[in-house]
Design a protein around this motif. Structure first.
Motif, PDB file in Angstrom:
ATOM      1  N   SER A 278       4.223  55.901 -66.851  1.00 50.31           N
ATOM      2  CA  SER A 278       4.220  54.705 -67.699  1.00 50.31           C
ATOM      3  C   SER A 278       5.630  54.147 -67.882  1.00 50.31           C
ATOM      4  CB  SER A 278       3.613  55.040 -69.061  1.00 50.31           C
ATOM      5  OG  SER A 278       4.301  56.146 -69.605  1.00 50.31           O
ATOM      6  N   GLN A 279       6.657  54.985 -67.617  1.00 49.20           N
ATOM      7  CA  GLN A 279       8.039  54.515 -67.795  1.00 49.20           C
ATOM      8  C   GLN A 279       8.755  54.301 -66.458  1.00 49.20           C
ATOM      9  OE1 GLN A 279      10.034  57.249 -70.454  1.00 49.20           O
ATOM     10  NE2 GLN A 279       9.206  56.188 -72.238  1.00 49.20           N
ATOM     11  N   LEU A 280       7.992  54.299 -65.369  1.00 43.10           N
ATOM     12  CA  LEU A 280       8.625  54.195 -64.050  1.00 43.10           C
ATOM     13  C   LEU A 280       9.516  52.951 -63.932  1.00 43.10           C
ATOM     14  CD1 LEU A 280       9.019  55.138 -61.109  1.00 43.10           C
ATOM     15  CD2 LEU A 280       6.912  53.923 -60.509  1.00 43.10           C
ATOM     16  N   SER A 281       9.000  51.801 -64.368  1.00 42.49           N
ATOM     17  CA  SER A 281       9.799  50.573 -64.161  1.00 42.49           C
ATOM     18  C   SER A 281      11.065  50.595 -65.029  1.00 42.49           C
ATOM     19  CB  SER A 281       8.960  49.322 -64.392  1.00 42.49           C
ATOM     20  OG  SER A 281       8.484  49.337 -65.707  1.00 42.49           O
ATOM     21  N   LEU A 282      10.973  51.202 -66.211  1.00 39.05           N
ATOM     22  CA  LEU A 282      12.170  51.302 -67.061  1.00 39.05           C
ATOM     23  C   LEU A 282      13.227  52.160 -66.374  1.00 39.05           C
ATOM     24  CD1 LEU A 282      10.505  51.915 -70.554  1.00 39.05           C
ATOM     25  CD2 LEU A 282      11.668  49.840 -69.759  1.00 39.05           C
ATOM     26  N   TRP A 283      12.789  53.276 -65.775  1.00 43.01           N
ATOM     27  CA  TRP A 283      13.725  54.159 -65.056  1.00 43.01           C
ATOM     28  C   TRP A 283      14.298  53.454 -63.832  1.00 43.01           C
ATOM     29  CZ3 TRP A 283      16.267  58.289 -66.506  1.00 43.01           C
ATOM     30  CH2 TRP A 283      15.769  59.046 -67.557  1.00 43.01           C
ATOM     31  N   GLU A 284      13.440  52.712 -63.144  1.00 39.86           N
ATOM     32  CA  GLU A 284      13.931  52.016 -61.941  1.00 39.86           C
ATOM     33  C   GLU A 284      14.970  50.962 -62.326  1.00 39.86           C
ATOM     34  OE1 GLU A 284      11.425  52.068 -58.248  1.00 39.86           O
ATOM     35  OE2 GLU A 284       9.982  51.332 -59.729  1.00 39.86           O
ATOM     36  N   ASP A 285      14.709  50.250 -63.412  1.00 37.37           N
ATOM     37  CA  ASP A 285      15.687  49.240 -63.876  1.00 37.37           C
ATOM     38  C   ASP A 285      17.023  49.915 -64.172  1.00 37.37           C
ATOM     39  OD1 ASP A 285      13.809  47.326 -63.649  1.00 37.37           O
ATOM     40  OD2 ASP A 285      13.333  47.194 -65.795  1.00 37.37           O
ATOM     41  N   LEU A 286      16.939  51.050 -64.854  1.00 36.92           N
ATOM     42  CA  LEU A 286      18.156  51.772 -65.232  1.00 36.92           C
ATOM     43  C   LEU A 286      18.937  52.233 -64.004  1.00 36.92           C
ATOM     44  CD1 LEU A 286      19.515  52.886 -67.852  1.00 36.92           C
ATOM     45  CD2 LEU A 286      18.362  55.042 -67.386  1.00 36.92           C
ATOM     46  N   LEU A 287      18.229  52.799 -63.046  1.00 35.26           N
ATOM     47  CA  LEU A 287      18.900  53.292 -61.833  1.00 35.26           C
ATOM     48  C   LEU A 287      19.527  52.139 -61.052  1.00 35.26           C
ATOM     49  CD1 LEU A 287      16.473  56.058 -60.478  1.00 35.26           C
ATOM     50  CD2 LEU A 287      18.648  56.383 -61.644  1.00 35.26           C
ATOM     51  N   LYS A 288      18.795  51.031 -60.953  1.00 33.51           N
ATOM     52  CA  LYS A 288      19.321  49.875 -60.199  1.00 33.51           C
ATOM     53  C   LYS A 288      20.576  49.329 -60.870  1.00 33.51           C
ATOM     54  CE  LYS A 288      15.000  48.605 -58.091  1.00 33.51           C
ATOM     55  NZ  LYS A 288      13.706  48.118 -58.549  1.00 33.51           N
ATOM     56  N   GLN A 289      20.562  49.377 -62.199  1.00 38.00           N
ATOM     57  CA  GLN A 289      21.688  48.838 -62.967  1.00 38.00           C
ATOM     58  C   GLN A 289      22.913  49.757 -62.914  1.00 38.00           C
ATOM     59  OE1 GLN A 289      21.200  48.663 -67.291  1.00 38.00           O
ATOM     60  NE2 GLN A 289      20.293  46.638 -66.950  1.00 38.00           N
ATOM     61  N   LYS A 290      22.669  51.061 -63.082  1.00 42.82           N
ATOM     62  CA  LYS A 290      23.801  51.980 -63.311  1.00 42.82           C
ATOM     63  C   LYS A 290      24.185  52.856 -62.118  1.00 42.82           C
ATOM     64  CE  LYS A 290      24.246  51.223 -67.762  1.00 42.82           C
ATOM     65  NZ  LYS A 290      24.189  51.606 -69.063  1.00 42.82           N
ATOM     66  N   VAL A 291      23.258  53.059 -61.194  1.00 40.24           N
ATOM     67  CA  VAL A 291      23.560  53.972 -60.084  1.00 40.24           C
ATOM     68  C   VAL A 291      23.486  53.174 -58.790  1.00 40.24           C
ATOM     69  CG1 VAL A 291      22.907  56.119 -58.945  1.00 40.24           C
ATOM     70  CG2 VAL A 291      22.420  55.816 -61.360  1.00 40.24           C
ATOM     71  N   LYS A 292      24.492  53.371 -57.965  1.00 43.20           N
ATOM     72  CA  LYS A 292      24.526  52.528 -56.760  1.00 43.20           C
ATOM     73  C   LYS A 292      23.700  53.105 -55.602  1.00 43.20           C
ATOM     74  CE  LYS A 292      27.003  49.337 -58.563  1.00 43.20           C
ATOM     75  NZ  LYS A 292      26.098  49.335 -59.727  1.00 43.20           N
TER      76      LYS A 292
END
Ligand code: PMV
Length: 307
Positions: A278-292
């Motif tokens: 249920s939180q996959l998109s939140l995690w994906e947003d975070l990774l895209k934003q903070k991890v290259k």
């Protein structure tokens, strides 16, 4: 012409295996617990012909070929043409040897109609890679110190795993070699064994009582303990890179902001994060934003099978 196709998922340990009590029988010094990743797998085909082993479209090197032969000699024949491929980067701490040997053993069993039992297959696949036996069962796989394999039904319906690919290069030192060094040289190895057994007992209870937060906390702690005992080896074994540590911190910070996710690392720099679907998109947003770096997403579950 006879042809068999076997497929095995990768498994990721929540409670880690790191050392053999018996090198020959591949018995572990501690109990380990893992989950399989449905979407990261090895697929291996078996066809009649003189022995040959191909890995990811190329002739395998002599070391890889020997390990395959060590398993193959437990079957009645060795005339088989084996082609194995992974759908993820090989040897980057993603336990490719685990899914590889699980697919190999289950496939050979089917190809030669050997009818080995699950425990027998577990014994055979361990010759190639200890942790591979855990890919033979679904749910939470438990590889016990006496070699037996059991599982606990996964009560969490919506778990997923993110694999953050810090580096896709082949690792500098194999887990097989590295765990030998740790066991022989780390002054804290016996303490690590004791703590790891406690982690196993705690996670077992947490799974049975469906306490995800506790499962995640024990999993993170057990991974930290593994990387600590590795560092205490002589020479120190360090798989964590600065970017790995940055991702570990990111997971900790994300939790403070209400996200649910727990990190673990193996014999490589990549970081695996256990999350809720249920939180996959939140995690994906975070990774895209903070991890290259690139990351992989997988569902949980499944086991090695052949047809
Ligand atoms: O079975 P091996 O030799 O691939 O060793 C696996 C070691 C870890 O991945 C670090 C831990 C584990 O239990 O999977």
């Amino acid at each position: 012409m006879k042809k068999v196709i076997a497929r095995s998922p990768v498994n990721i340990a929540l409670i880690k295996y790191w050392g053999k009590a018996n090198e020959q029988l591949v018995l572990p010094t501690t109990t380990s617990v893992s989950l399989t990743l449905t979407d990261l797998w090895t697929e291996t085909t078996f066809e009649e012909g003189s022995f040959n082993f191909e890995l990811n479209g190329k002739q395998a090197d002599s070391n890889e070929t020997q390990r395959v032969k060590d398993v193959l000699k437990h079957f009645r024949d060795d005339r088989v043409h084996i082609k194995s491929k992974n759908n993820f980067p090989t040897a980057s701490g993603l336990a490719s040897s685990a899914s590889g040997f699980a697919a190999l053993t289950v496939g050979l069993n089917h190809f030669f109609q050997a009818n080995y039992t699950l425990q027998e297959l577990a014994t055979l696949t361990r010759i190639g890679s200890g942790s591979s036996c855990r890919s033979l069962v679904d749910d939470f796989a438990i590889w016990h110190r006496n070699g037996s394999l059991t599982s606990i039904t996964n009560p969490f319906e919506d778990l997923m795993m993110l694999v953050v690919l810090i580096s896709e290069e082949k690792k500098a030192i194999s887990s097989r070699e590295a765990m030998k060094i740790t066991k022989a040289t780390a002054p804290t190895y016996s303490q690590w064994m004791k703590e790891s057994e406690q982690d196993y007992l705690e996670i077992q209870g947490a799974i049975q009582h469906k306490k995800l937060h506790q499962v995640g906390n024990v999993m993170e702690r057990n991974s930290q303990r593994l990387h600590q005992v590795m560092k205490n080896s002589l020479p120190p074994i360090i798989y964590q890179q600065p970017s790995s540590l940055a991702v570990l911190n990111l997971v900790k910070d994300a939790r403070k902001k209400g996200l649910i996710g727990y990190a673990t690392m193996d014999a490589g720099p990549n970081v695996k994060i256990l999350i809720q679907k249920s939180q996959l998109s939140l995690w994906e947003d975070l990774l895209k934003q903070k991890v290259k770096c690139r990351y992989l997403v997988s569902r949980i579950g499944g086991k090695a099978h052949a047809e």
